[in-house]
Design an enzyme around this catalytic site. Sequence first.
Site, PDB file in Angstrom:
ATOM      1  N   GLY A 101       0.833  -1.199   0.000  1.00  0.00           N
ATOM      2  CA  GLY A 101       0.000   0.000   0.000  1.00  0.00           C
ATOM      3  C   GLY A 101       0.863   1.243   0.000  1.00  0.00           C
TER       4      GLY A 101
ATOM      5  N   GLN B 229       3.051  10.125   0.819  1.00  0.00           N
ATOM      6  CA  GLN B 229       4.359   9.464   0.806  1.00  0.00           C
ATOM      7  C   GLN B 229       5.166   9.775  -0.456  1.00  0.00           C
ATOM      8  OE1 GLN B 229       2.564   5.451   1.965  1.00  0.00           O
ATOM      9  NE2 GLN B 229       4.577   5.364   2.920  1.00  0.00           N
TER      10      GLN B 229
ATOM     11  N   CYS C  12       6.326   0.198   6.813  1.00  0.00           N
ATOM     12  CA  CYS C  12       5.866   1.357   6.048  1.00  0.00           C
ATOM     13  C   CYS C  12       6.970   1.736   5.069  1.00  0.00           C
ATOM     14  CB  CYS C  12       5.583   2.518   7.001  1.00  0.00           C
ATOM     15  SG  CYS C  12       5.051   4.024   6.163  1.00  0.00           S
ATOM     16  N   LEU C  13       6.604   2.025   3.827  1.00  0.00           N
ATOM     17  CA  LEU C  13       7.629   2.352   2.821  1.00  0.00           C
ATOM     18  C   LEU C  13       8.377   3.647   3.163  1.00  0.00           C
ATOM     19  CD1 LEU C  13       5.766   1.328  -0.475  1.00  0.00           C
ATOM     20  CD2 LEU C  13       7.568   0.074   0.732  1.00  0.00           C
TER      21      LEU C  13
ATOM     22  N   HIS D 247      -3.797   1.710   8.310  1.00  0.00           N
ATOM     23  CA  HIS D 247      -2.459   2.301   8.125  1.00  0.00           C
ATOM     24  C   HIS D 247      -2.517   3.404   7.057  1.00  0.00           C
ATOM     25  CE1 HIS D 247       2.091   1.862   7.911  1.00  0.00           C
ATOM     26  NE2 HIS D 247       1.829   2.553   6.818  1.00  0.00           N
ATOM     27  N   GLU D 248      -3.172   3.099   5.930  1.00  0.00           N
ATOM     28  CA  GLU D 248      -3.183   4.064   4.820  1.00  0.00           C
ATOM     29  C   GLU D 248      -4.080   5.260   5.128  1.00  0.00           C
ATOM     30  OE1 GLU D 248      -0.893   3.774   2.767  1.00  0.00           O
ATOM     31  OE2 GLU D 248      -0.398   1.664   3.073  1.00  0.00           O
TER      32      GLU D 248
ATOM     33  N   HIS E 113      -2.269   7.677   7.167  1.00  0.00           N
ATOM     34  CA  HIS E 113      -1.354   8.529   6.384  1.00  0.00           C
ATOM     35  C   HIS E 113      -2.062   9.786   5.888  1.00  0.00           C
ATOM     36  CE1 HIS E 113       2.561   6.707   5.836  1.00  0.00           C
ATOM     37  NE2 HIS E 113       2.060   5.533   5.510  1.00  0.00           N
TER      38      HIS E 113
HETATM   39 ZN   LIG Z   1       2.938   3.711   5.533  1.00  0.00          ZN
END
Ligand SMILES: [Zn+2]
Length: 169
Positions: free
Chosen positions: A45, A50, A92-93, A134-135, A138
């Site tokens: 995701g 991000q 998380c990226l 999580h998303e 963000h």
């Molecule tokens: Zn993340």
Amino acid sequence: MVLKILKYPEHVLEEPGEPVTAFDADLRKFVADMFETTYASQGIGLAAPQVGVSKRLTVIDLSMGKDPAQKLVLINPELISKEGKQYEEEGCLSFPDIREKVVRASKVRIRAQDENGKWFEMDGEELLARAFQHEIDHLDGVLFIFRMSALKRSLSLRKIRKMQKDGTW
Ligand SMILES: [Zn+2]
């Protein structure tokens, strides 16, 4: 096009995103780029902030590009309801190499718009429920380290500072 993923502590990661209002060709191109970027980083995701775009848009694909039926585009998403609890490892990226257990609801229902602006509702359990939470976090400028216990957060921040010093962050 693969976009550059910003790492913590880039400021935009902690800003709430603006609602998406234009459902046009530019939006569809951006969504395609978001999926390409997610797959290039082997993520499940990615949220628009991000990649430096402060908008309420996220893409999720638990199959990591293997099953087109699992591609999800959530625009202006909201959590409608949540129940239960799960405590699993999350990454998380924007936090490469940081993985910690985070408490999340085990089952959630969301509401979002698709690429054409059409509203839909969807249920998610376990990993999908975690990805939704999580998303959507963000898009509110909330990062997963702030969902960790205070101890795990300080350990993660220490690890990040060490990597920054080593030039590996
Ligand atoms: Zn993340």
